[in-house]
Design a protein around this motif. Structure first.
Motif, PDB file in Angstrom:
ATOM      1  N   HIS A  39      -8.276  -0.403  -8.161  1.00 30.61           N
ATOM      2  CA  HIS A  39      -7.677   0.672  -8.946  1.00 30.61           C
ATOM      3  C   HIS A  39      -6.346   1.117  -8.353  1.00 30.61           C
ATOM      4  O   HIS A  39      -5.417   1.477  -9.089  1.00 30.61           O
ATOM      5  CB  HIS A  39      -8.663   1.837  -9.072  1.00 30.61           C
ATOM      6  N   VAL A  40      -6.264   1.072  -7.031  1.00 25.58           N
ATOM      7  CA  VAL A  40      -4.987   1.368  -6.375  1.00 25.58           C
ATOM      8  C   VAL A  40      -3.936   0.340  -6.794  1.00 25.58           C
ATOM      9  O   VAL A  40      -2.814   0.687  -7.213  1.00 25.58           O
ATOM     10  CB  VAL A  40      -5.152   1.374  -4.841  1.00 25.58           C
ATOM     11  N   ASP A  41      -4.292  -0.933  -6.712  1.00 29.06           N
ATOM     12  CA  ASP A  41      -3.345  -2.003  -7.046  1.00 29.06           C
ATOM     13  C   ASP A  41      -2.891  -1.919  -8.504  1.00 29.06           C
ATOM     14  O   ASP A  41      -1.697  -2.107  -8.802  1.00 29.06           O
ATOM     15  CB  ASP A  41      -3.976  -3.374  -6.778  1.00 29.06           C
ATOM     16  N   ALA A  42      -3.844  -1.636  -9.408  1.00 26.11           N
ATOM     17  CA  ALA A  42      -3.494  -1.552 -10.831  1.00 26.11           C
ATOM     18  C   ALA A  42      -2.551  -0.383 -11.087  1.00 26.11           C
ATOM     19  O   ALA A  42      -1.623  -0.489 -11.911  1.00 26.11           O
ATOM     20  CB  ALA A  42      -4.758  -1.405 -11.669  1.00 26.11           C
ATOM     21  N   THR A  43      -2.752   0.723 -10.375  1.00 28.24           N
ATOM     22  CA  THR A  43      -1.903   1.897 -10.568  1.00 28.24           C
ATOM     23  C   THR A  43      -0.516   1.675  -9.975  1.00 28.24           C
ATOM     24  O   THR A  43       0.507   2.068 -10.553  1.00 28.24           O
ATOM     25  CB  THR A  43      -2.566   3.137  -9.938  1.00 28.24           C
ATOM     26  N   VAL A  44      -0.452   1.032  -8.813  1.00 30.37           N
ATOM     27  CA  VAL A  44       0.842   0.710  -8.202  1.00 30.37           C
ATOM     28  C   VAL A  44       1.622  -0.257  -9.100  1.00 30.37           C
ATOM     29  O   VAL A  44       2.842  -0.121  -9.286  1.00 30.37           O
ATOM     30  CB  VAL A  44       0.643   0.119  -6.791  1.00 30.37           C
ATOM     31  N   GLU A  45       0.922  -1.219  -9.681  1.00 26.03           N
ATOM     32  CA  GLU A  45       1.580  -2.160 -10.597  1.00 26.03           C
ATOM     33  C   GLU A  45       2.084  -1.431 -11.841  1.00 26.03           C
ATOM     34  O   GLU A  45       3.166  -1.742 -12.365  1.00 26.03           O
ATOM     35  CB  GLU A  45       0.605  -3.267 -10.983  1.00 26.03           C
ATOM     36  N   LEU A  46       1.287  -0.457 -12.314  1.00 23.15           N
ATOM     37  CA  LEU A  46       1.738   0.352 -13.452  1.00 23.15           C
ATOM     38  C   LEU A  46       3.027   1.091 -13.097  1.00 23.15           C
ATOM     39  O   LEU A  46       3.961   1.153 -13.924  1.00 23.15           O
ATOM     40  CB  LEU A  46       0.643   1.347 -13.841  1.00 23.15           C
ATOM     41  N   ALA A  47       3.074   1.642 -11.874  1.00 23.36           N
ATOM     42  CA  ALA A  47       4.284   2.351 -11.447  1.00 23.36           C
ATOM     43  C   ALA A  47       5.498   1.426 -11.479  1.00 23.36           C
ATOM     44  O   ALA A  47       6.604   1.835 -11.880  1.00 23.36           O
ATOM     45  CB  ALA A  47       4.071   2.920 -10.045  1.00 23.36           C
ATOM     46  N   ALA A  48       5.310   0.178 -11.082  1.00 23.85           N
ATOM     47  CA  ALA A  48       6.406  -0.795 -11.116  1.00 23.85           C
ATOM     48  C   ALA A  48       6.836  -1.075 -12.554  1.00 23.85           C
ATOM     49  O   ALA A  48       8.036  -1.199 -12.851  1.00 23.85           O
ATOM     50  CB  ALA A  48       5.987  -2.080 -10.420  1.00 23.85           C
ATOM     51  N   ASP A  49       5.865  -1.179 -13.461  1.00 22.40           N
ATOM     52  CA  ASP A  49       6.190  -1.416 -14.870  1.00 22.40           C
ATOM     53  C   ASP A  49       6.937  -0.230 -15.466  1.00 22.40           C
ATOM     54  O   ASP A  49       7.843  -0.399 -16.292  1.00 22.40           O
ATOM     55  CB  ASP A  49       4.909  -1.673 -15.661  1.00 22.40           C
ATOM     56  N   VAL A  50       6.539   0.983 -15.066  1.00 24.31           N
ATOM     57  CA  VAL A  50       7.240   2.176 -15.549  1.00 24.31           C
ATOM     58  C   VAL A  50       8.676   2.182 -15.048  1.00 24.31           C
ATOM     59  O   VAL A  50       9.630   2.453 -15.796  1.00 24.31           O
ATOM     60  CB  VAL A  50       6.488   3.454 -15.100  1.00 24.31           C
ATOM     61  N   ALA A  51       8.840   1.867 -13.760  1.00 24.33           N
ATOM     62  CA  ALA A  51      10.179   1.841 -13.176  1.00 24.33           C
ATOM     63  C   ALA A  51      11.066   0.797 -13.839  1.00 24.33           C
ATOM     64  O   ALA A  51      12.290   0.992 -13.987  1.00 24.33           O
ATOM     65  CB  ALA A  51      10.084   1.575 -11.668  1.00 24.33           C
ATOM     66  N   ALA A  52      10.465  -0.321 -14.280  1.00 25.74           N
ATOM     67  CA  ALA A  52      11.223  -1.391 -14.935  1.00 25.74           C
ATOM     68  C   ALA A  52      11.449  -1.116 -16.413  1.00 25.74           C
ATOM     69  O   ALA A  52      12.140  -1.899 -17.091  1.00 25.74           O
ATOM     70  CB  ALA A  52      10.491  -2.719 -14.757  1.00 25.74           C
ATOM     71  N   GLY A  53      10.868  -0.025 -16.916  1.00 27.53           N
ATOM     72  CA  GLY A  53      11.023   0.308 -18.329  1.00 27.53           C
ATOM     73  C   GLY A  53      10.078  -0.426 -19.247  1.00 27.53           C
ATOM     74  O   GLY A  53      10.242  -0.376 -20.474  1.00 27.53           O
ATOM     75  N   ASN A  54       9.092  -1.107 -18.689  1.00 24.40           N
ATOM     76  CA  ASN A  54       8.140  -1.860 -19.514  1.00 24.40           C
ATOM     77  C   ASN A  54       7.022  -0.978 -20.070  1.00 24.40           C
ATOM     78  O   ASN A  54       6.364  -1.363 -21.043  1.00 24.40           O
ATOM     79  CB  ASN A  54       7.525  -2.999 -18.689  1.00 24.40           C
ATOM     80  N   GLU A  55       6.782   0.158 -19.431  1.00 25.14           N
ATOM     81  CA  GLU A  55       5.769   1.086 -19.880  1.00 25.14           C
ATOM     82  C   GLU A  55       6.333   2.501 -19.818  1.00 25.14           C
ATOM     83  O   GLU A  55       7.164   2.804 -18.944  1.00 25.14           O
ATOM     84  CB  GLU A  55       4.511   1.011 -18.996  1.00 25.14           C
ATOM     85  N   PRO A  56       5.892   3.387 -20.718  1.00 28.84           N
ATOM     86  CA  PRO A  56       6.353   4.781 -20.638  1.00 28.84           C
ATOM     87  C   PRO A  56       5.701   5.494 -19.459  1.00 28.84           C
ATOM     88  O   PRO A  56       4.623   5.115 -19.006  1.00 28.84           O
ATOM     89  CB  PRO A  56       5.887   5.376 -21.971  1.00 28.84           C
ATOM     90  N   MET A  57       6.356   6.520 -18.948  1.00 27.84           N
ATOM     91  CA  MET A  57       5.794   7.308 -17.857  1.00 27.84           C
ATOM     92  C   MET A  57       4.616   8.131 -18.374  1.00 27.84           C
ATOM     93  O   MET A  57       4.763   8.920 -19.311  1.00 27.84           O
ATOM     94  CB  MET A  57       6.856   8.238 -17.272  1.00 27.84           C
TER      95      MET A  57
END
Length: 507
Positions: free
Chosen positions: A227-245
């Motif tokens: 769950h930590v890894d999935a959330t950190v990966e989500l943060a990277a996607d948000v930073a890249a603009g691939n997902e909304p914050m």
């Protein structure tokens, strides 16, 4: 009696088929009707026996998933206890059938029986309430008007009116059946909607379970790390603009199965995830409460303030999460030997405050109880959230049964609902029960969805516990009146007179 008992088995299985995984909901009125038809004309004792046979057939097959997931001993014990309630209902049938409009009183008694077995003994078992079979049917929108209890009553009444129509074959009986059927589906034409007062973006994380997939304790720290890894990966996607914050992130129950306040690697991992995403994460954690007890909690973990607001599971599972009367009987065999500490029950009815959103939380089986989410909604919850760890049941049909209940809760409250599971089934559900997003089982997935917020109440939320009180009071009054009528009927019947023999001329 043998023939009736055989048909009662068929009736119980018919009712089971109306629920997931078969989900032929149109069979439900026929299953309920068979209960009334097969107990008709019997004495109190024989009616109770037929009711018990019906209950055994229904409940043993309905929660068959427990046999393979928890163990055959727990399955046998729980199914037997729950089946007894249908036997008790069978005892009441001869009394209630003495009253005018007996289908109404029998439907109230059925609903009262469901309420009783959903809360007793210990914390009861709500699985198998008639309303839980209504999802994806025209009857489902009615739950927003009358709640789970009221919908069970309407469905029971529909079944018993069907039984009356079969018995009477009269125009009034058929008319009552048709009228009831129409009444049940009226809310589908005029669904209740609660106006939205705002929006929020929620990320639901399904981290997956290492190893065989059905054992959280196989590698509990590995579950947290997923769950930590999935959330950190989500943060990277948000930073890249691939997902909304997202406004906040929802983790499932048992996303940490060891105390995050005492275990440094676990707490460090949670803090890493929270800092990476920069918004609160609702963590599902098992927290120590002394040497003999634990708490199952949803913990709001803020990137600045750390652990804050908490919800504690209301309904721990007896012989699954705690041992009743452990001071008298402390089993050390089978799966029961793994329960070394008892889980305490929570009592909170105030919604969590997460990133400025008032969230009604429920943990796993809590979603099936009427005293968990509805009180939080009445106390101002704008959004529903379910944290669940269905890993133990991942290879069974329990997953779909619980998801159906969860969808009905969204309709009942008129709220968006987010559900996070360790490895299935997670999803985002609209207020009409539509599944907006879901993740495959046994996978790691993150769903980021914009959801509506609402503060208004559906009629079901406004009514609260009053339908339960109404049906319970009506049942008790009907049983008293029925018992009097039953006794008078037996007295008026009187003793059987044997004709006197004619005098004989024989010597």
């Amino acid at each position: 009696m043998l023939q009736r008992s055989f048909l009662a088995v068929l009736g119980g299985v018919l009712l089971t088929a109306s629920f997931e995984p078969i989900a032929f909901a149109w069979l439900l009125p026929f299953g309920v009707a068979s209960f009334a038809l097969l107990t008709s004309g019997l004495s109190v004792r024989r009616s109770g026996v037929v009711g018990l046979v019906f209950g055994v057939a229904f409940y043993f097959s309905h929660i068959e998933w427990m046999r393979a997931s928890i163990g055959p001993d727990a399955w046998l014990a729980l199914s037997t206890v729950e089946a007894l309630f249908y036997g008790l209902l069978g005892l009441a049938v001869p009394l209630l059938r003495r009253l005018p409009w007996w289908p109404v009183w029998l439907a109230a008694a059925w609903t009262t029986m469901e309420t009783a077995r959903s809360g007793w003994p210990f914390s009861g078992m709500p699985w198998g309430r008639l309303s839980f079979a209504a999802i994806d049917t025209p009857a489902a929108p009615a739950v927003a008007y009358v709640g789970m209890t009221g919908l069970s009553f309407l469905l029971a009444l529909l079944g018993f009116l069907l039984a009356r129509a079969v018995e009477d074959r009269s125009l009034p009986a058929v008319g009552a059946l048709v009228g009831m059927g129409a009444l049940v589906v009226v809310p589908a034409v005029f669904p209740w909607t609660v106006p939205e007062t705002g929006k929020a973006t929620v990320a639901v994380v399904q981290g997956n379970v290492p190893g065989p997939g059905n054992d959280i304790l196989w590698d509990p720290r590995g579950v947290t790390q997923n769950h930590v890894d999935a959330t950190v990966e989500l943060a990277a996607d948000v930073a890249a603009g691939n997902e909304p914050m997202p406004d906040f992130v929802l983790w499932p129950e048992n996303s940490t199965a060891v105390d995050p306040f005492d275990d440094l690697p676990v707490s460090t991992g949670i803090q890493q995830a929270v800092q990476a995403i920069g918004v609160p994460v609702v963590v599902g954690g098992i927290v120590d409460d002394g040497p003999d007890h634990v708490l199952n909690q949803g913990i709001v973990w803020d990137p600045e303030a750390g652990a804050g607001d908490r919800y504690t599971k209301h309904h721990p599972v007896p012989y699954g999460e705690y041992i009743p009367f452990r001071d008298i009987w402390d089993p050390k065999f089978g799966q029961l030997a793994l329960i070394s500490r008892d889980m305490k029950s929570g009592t909170r009815t105030e919604p969590l405050r997460v990133a400025g959103v008032r969230v009604a939380d429920a943990i796993c089986f809590d979603v099936a109880y009427d005293d968990v989410m509805p009180p939080q909604v009445r106390d101002g919850a704008e959004l529903l959230a379910v944290q669940t760890s269905n890993a133990s049941f991942i290879f069974t049909h329990q997953i779909e049964q619980q998801f159906a209940i969860t969808r009905l809760r969204a309709i009942e409250a008129g709220r968006w609902l987010t559900v996070a599971s360790t490895n299935g089934r997670s999803g985002v559900i609209a207020p009409d029960g539509t599944v907006v997003a879901t993740a495959p089982k046994l996978t790691t997935a993150v769903m980021v969805e914009e959801v509506g917020l609402a503060s208004g109440l559906t009629p079901a939320m406004w009514l609260g516990p009053w339908p339960t009180r109404l049906f319970t009071g009506s049942t008790l009054a009907a049983l008293v009146c029925g018992a009097i009528a039953y006794r008078r009927g037996r007295e008026f019947a009187g003793p059987v007179e044997v004709p006197a023999k004619e005098p004989s001329d024989a010597c």
